[in-house]
Scaffold this motif. Structure first.
Motif, mmCIF file in Angstrom:
data_model
loop_
_atom_site.group_PDB
_atom_site.id
_atom_site.type_symbol
_atom_site.label_atom_id
_atom_site.label_comp_id
_atom_site.label_asym_id
_atom_site.label_seq_id
_atom_site.Cartn_x
_atom_site.Cartn_y
_atom_site.Cartn_z
ATOM 1 N N ASP B 7 38.314 -11.406 -8.024
ATOM 2 C CA ASP B 7 39.957 -11.726 -7.950
ATOM 3 C C ASP B 7 40.358 -10.771 -7.166
ATOM 4 O O ASP B 7 41.011 -9.736 -7.616
ATOM 5 N N TRP B 8 40.461 -10.434 -5.838
ATOM 6 C CA TRP B 8 40.558 -9.371 -5.149
ATOM 7 C C TRP B 8 41.881 -8.949 -4.809
ATOM 8 O O TRP B 8 42.202 -7.113 -5.340
ATOM 9 N N ALA B 9 43.280 -10.122 -5.467
ATOM 10 C CA ALA B 9 44.389 -9.317 -5.677
ATOM 11 C C ALA B 9 44.812 -8.384 -6.556
ATOM 12 O O ALA B 9 45.529 -7.712 -6.548
ATOM 13 N N ALA B 10 43.531 -9.160 -7.290
ATOM 14 C CA ALA B 10 44.150 -8.506 -8.903
ATOM 15 C C ALA B 10 43.316 -7.113 -8.489
ATOM 16 O O ALA B 10 44.129 -5.820 -9.297
ATOM 17 N N VAL B 11 42.271 -6.866 -7.919
ATOM 18 C CA VAL B 11 41.803 -5.583 -7.855
ATOM 19 C C VAL B 11 42.664 -4.105 -6.997
ATOM 20 O O VAL B 11 42.747 -3.737 -7.410
ATOM 21 N N LYS B 12 43.316 -4.979 -6.117
ATOM 22 C CA LYS B 12 44.007 -4.331 -5.111
ATOM 23 C C LYS B 12 45.551 -3.135 -6.162
ATOM 24 O O LYS B 12 45.779 -2.678 -6.233
ATOM 25 N N THR B 296 31.757 -1.471 -12.536
ATOM 26 C CA THR B 296 30.070 -2.405 -12.751
ATOM 27 C C THR B 296 31.035 -4.035 -12.910
ATOM 28 O O THR B 296 30.211 -4.592 -13.046
ATOM 29 N N ASN B 297 31.999 -3.718 -13.906
ATOM 30 C CA ASN B 297 32.920 -5.377 -14.440
ATOM 31 C C ASN B 297 33.180 -5.458 -13.197
ATOM 32 O O ASN B 297 33.205 -7.336 -13.020
ATOM 33 N N ILE B 298 33.387 -5.326 -11.865
ATOM 34 C CA ILE B 298 33.788 -5.873 -10.605
ATOM 35 C C ILE B 298 32.319 -6.367 -10.272
ATOM 36 O O ILE B 298 32.088 -7.616 -9.532
ATOM 37 N N GLY B 299 31.252 -6.006 -10.062
ATOM 38 C CA GLY B 299 29.885 -6.716 -9.668
ATOM 39 C C GLY B 299 29.222 -5.579 -8.606
ATOM 40 O O GLY B 299 30.592 -6.108 -7.647
ATOM 41 N N MET B 300 28.584 -4.461 -8.254
ATOM 42 C CA MET B 300 28.308 -4.253 -7.120
ATOM 43 C C MET B 300 28.095 -5.369 -5.722
ATOM 44 O O MET B 300 28.269 -4.947 -4.647
ATOM 45 N N ALA B 301 27.337 -5.729 -6.406
ATOM 46 C CA ALA B 301 26.840 -7.519 -5.614
ATOM 47 C C ALA B 301 27.937 -7.675 -4.680
ATOM 48 O O ALA B 301 27.945 -8.263 -3.973
ATOM 49 N N ASN B 302 29.084 -7.692 -5.304
ATOM 50 C CA ASN B 302 30.347 -8.780 -5.383
ATOM 51 C C ASN B 302 30.636 -7.405 -4.022
ATOM 52 O O ASN B 302 31.382 -7.645 -2.931
ATOM 53 N N ILE B 303 30.817 -5.811 -4.705
ATOM 54 C CA ILE B 303 31.832 -5.234 -4.203
ATOM 55 C C ILE B 303 31.204 -5.285 -2.469
ATOM 56 O O ILE B 303 31.537 -5.295 -1.412
ATOM 57 N N ARG B 304 29.685 -5.174 -2.336
ATOM 58 C CA ARG B 304 29.443 -4.941 -1.167
ATOM 59 C C ARG B 304 29.468 -6.575 -0.017
ATOM 60 O O ARG B 304 29.660 -6.850 0.627
ATOM 61 N N HIS B 305 29.495 -7.741 -1.162
ATOM 62 C CA HIS B 305 29.592 -9.198 -0.514
ATOM 63 C C HIS B 305 30.647 -8.768 0.237
ATOM 64 O O HIS B 305 31.470 -9.448 1.621
ATOM 65 N N HIS B 306 32.182 -8.979 -0.603
ATOM 66 C CA HIS B 306 33.217 -8.441 -0.054
ATOM 67 C C HIS B 306 33.424 -7.384 1.212
ATOM 68 O O HIS B 306 34.608 -7.805 1.975
ATOM 69 N N SER B 387 37.827 3.709 7.553
ATOM 70 C CA SER B 387 36.922 3.005 6.334
ATOM 71 C C SER B 387 37.935 2.456 4.851
ATOM 72 O O SER B 387 39.379 2.287 4.855
ATOM 73 N N PHE B 388 36.252 1.117 4.687
ATOM 74 C CA PHE B 388 37.482 -0.024 3.937
ATOM 75 C C PHE B 388 36.792 0.202 2.309
ATOM 76 O O PHE B 388 35.910 0.817 2.291
ATOM 77 N N TYR B 389 37.760 -0.506 1.197
ATOM 78 C CA TYR B 389 36.264 -0.774 -0.332
ATOM 79 C C TYR B 389 37.343 -1.495 -0.584
ATOM 80 O O TYR B 389 38.171 -2.452 -0.880
ATOM 81 N N ILE B 390 37.018 -1.377 -1.896
ATOM 82 C CA ILE B 390 37.252 -2.833 -2.604
ATOM 83 C C ILE B 390 38.807 -3.495 -2.539
ATOM 84 O O ILE B 390 39.179 -4.414 -3.209
#
Lengths: 148, 413
Positions: B7-12, B296-306, B387-390
């Protein structure tokens, strides 16, 4: 927040698009290079001093609209002036940029700012003061080299 | 890479500064390659430690000091797992990646490099991976060689074996802070070892955005900073293979790094204390540990994909909208680039672009990005860099594209 129109006055953009006194001078003119390490701007000032008068000045290098227009206006303002007049002008400019205190005693030399007044808006954008002042410090360095 | 739904909105929403309004406009923070924003998890961990348990580590017997030591060493273990280091004592806390690279040059370098020894770097290095070696050129007379770039901003490895011939060090970035280019770290480490050189990976831009496995790379040293991975400023990491760290002389001298001090000398402490003189950034290390948990909770693979999706969206949005008026440096293929977009726009100086974007609360970096040799290759004194991030999403890329219109208006281009 101050508006961008305070910063990007038409006269500034005019000097940026059509910079005055661009070029180089051969020796015996002296030169100095200035760098803004934050943004990579580079400027070179060439100065020909004869009998205590800056008879010619040229500017080369690259930079943002503020650094380039400041250099252009400065070159117009200092060309043909005595070194004492130039020192007074540099001081006035730095006071306008709020990086030097205004001295209580009246300046020994009368100073006219002219177009340079247009750069007054820069002081509302503190990050850009370094851009505006780069050519002035470089000029001082060149004049030091001339008297060395 | 296995990804899961996030849930990237929740991350934000986890980043309080992004709620800030300036002039009734939201903040569009696109400067994470410079430094990242901080999540509540990190802020809370640091505040909680300072409010409820602040104490020295490693040197006092009372309970609270023991708790602090456990928290501090717990963070080290989190970092170890995060980068898949063999053991926690291979993880050395420094001030930042810059200090980590200087530590390597000043200790391993001084112990192992002498006149005419070769260190191979690349044309896309940050000053932090150039200047420490220049200092050894001045001090020792070592020789630097440079891996050049291809036209699209990747490493040109066609001449790699010749460049590495006789070299003692290959030190390279895993991801360029200007071009976004992701380099083939494992291939480069293998090539270094085949040539008898050690491999140093500046992973400062890589670790915050990708799954990192220092053992899979086969690296000898890896460096990165906490502040680019939602952690606080003031703490960085040097990871090194144990046998190399053991053999190196110490860096800074003082408390904590010694086993014994006598009038006639000293002996160093065991790893990692040997390289951690003085009171370390205790609060910051604990904050970095919280950052590792958060990522880690978000997941680095998920971050890369995003970030791949977001980079693709930003590249295509800007290219469709501005065509030839925008030049975005670096590879077009998001498989080999991270979410860093350095660009030139309609001959407007980057400093002016940044100023005008700021009017819309769009925060980008303008300048040489501490990579002047690379800027020279690009033929620019400076670029603007988004530059962009999570915590960024497509609306942030749209805000960037919209704000660039304002630059055209002012400069009449």
């Amino acid at each position: 927040m101050p508006g961008l129109e305070d910063l990007y006055r038409e006269i500034i953009l005019d000097h940026y698009r059509t910079p005055r006194n661009r070029g180089e001078l051969a020796p015996p003119a002296v030169m100095a290079e200035g760098h803004n390490p934050l943004c990579g701007d580079e400027i070179t000032i060439y100065a020909q001093v004869e009998n205590g008068v800056l008879v010619d000045v040229k500017v080369s290098g690259q930079g943002c609209s503020i650094s380039q227009s400041s250099a252009s206006m400065m070159s117009q303002a200092v060309k043909g002036k005595s070194l004492a007049e130039i020192q007074a002008l540099v001081h006035r400019f730095k006071v306008m940029m709020s990086i030097e205190e205004d001295a209580d005693d009246a300046p020994a030399v009368e100073v006219k700012m002219g177009d340079l007044e247009a750069l007054q808006g820069v002081v509302k954008f503190p990050v850009r003061i370094k851009c505006a002042i780069l050519s002035w410090n470089t000029l001082l360095q060149a004049l030091d080299n001339a008297s060395a | 890479m296995n990804t899961t739904r996030v849930d990237w909105a929740a991350v934000k929403a986890d980043f309080p500064v992004l709620q800030r309004m300036i002039d009734n406009q939201r903040l569009v923070y696109l400067d994470s390659a410079n430094t990242s924003q901080k999540s509540n998890a990190v802020i809370d961990a640091m505040t909680d430690f300072m409010s409820n348990g602040y104490a020295p580590i490693n040197r006092s017997a009372y309970r609270m000091a023991g708790e602090a030591t456990d928290l501090f060493e717990g963070a080290r273990s989190k970092l170890q797992r995060f980068i898949n280091a063999h053991s926690a004592h291979e993880v050395v806390f420094t001030k930042n990646a810059t200090e980590s690279l200087n530590l390597i040059a000043q200790t391993w370098g001084r112990a192992n490099l002498s006149k005419d020894d070769v260190v191979v770097l690349t044309h896309m290095e940050h000053h932090a991976n150039i200047v420490p070696w220049h200092m050894l050129v001045a001090e020792r007379g070592i020789e630097l060689r440079w891996i050049p770039l291809t036209a699209d901003g990747q490493l040109d490895l066609s001449n790699l074996s010749a460049l590495l011939d006789g070299a003692k060090v290959l030190s390279f970035t895993a991801m360029s802070n200007v071009l976004g280019t992701i380099t083939p770290a494992k291939q480069l480490c293998d090539a270094a070892h085949a040539a008898g050189a050690i491999a140093i990976v500046d992973a400062c831009q890589y670790v915050p955005h990708n799954v990192t496995d220092v053992q899979a790379w086969g690296a000898d040293f890896v460096t990165f900073s906490g502040h680019k991975m939602v952690g606080p400023s003031g703490v960085g990491v040097l990871w090194g293979r144990e046998e190399l760290l053991e053999a190196m002389p110490p860096f800074l001298g003082g408390g904590n790094m010694i086993a014994d001090v006598r009038l006639d000398g000293f002996t160093t402490a065991e790893l990692p204390s040997k390289f951690e003189a003085g009171t370390p950034p205790i609060v910051e290390v604990i904050g970095l540990g919280a950052a590792v948990d958060y990522l880690t909770n978000i997941g680095m693979a998920n971050i890369r994909h995003h970030e791949m999706e977001l980079t693709e969206y930003a590249l295509s949005t800007l290219n469709v909208r501005y065509g030839d008026d925008i030049v975005i440096h670096g590879p077009r293929n998001v498989e080999v680039r991270g979410a860093v977009l350095s660009f030139a726009f309609r001959d407007i100086h980057p400093h002016d672009i940044s100023q005008i974007l700021d009017e819309k609360n769009v925060c980008v970096r303008a300048g040489h990005h501490c990579a002047k040799p690379l800027m020279k290759l690009l033929g620019a004194n400076a670029t603007a860099r988004a530059s962009f991030y999570i915590y960024n999403d497509q609306t942030d890329a749209d805000a960037l594209a919209d704000a660039l219109d304002g630059a055209s208006d002012i400069f009449g281009v």
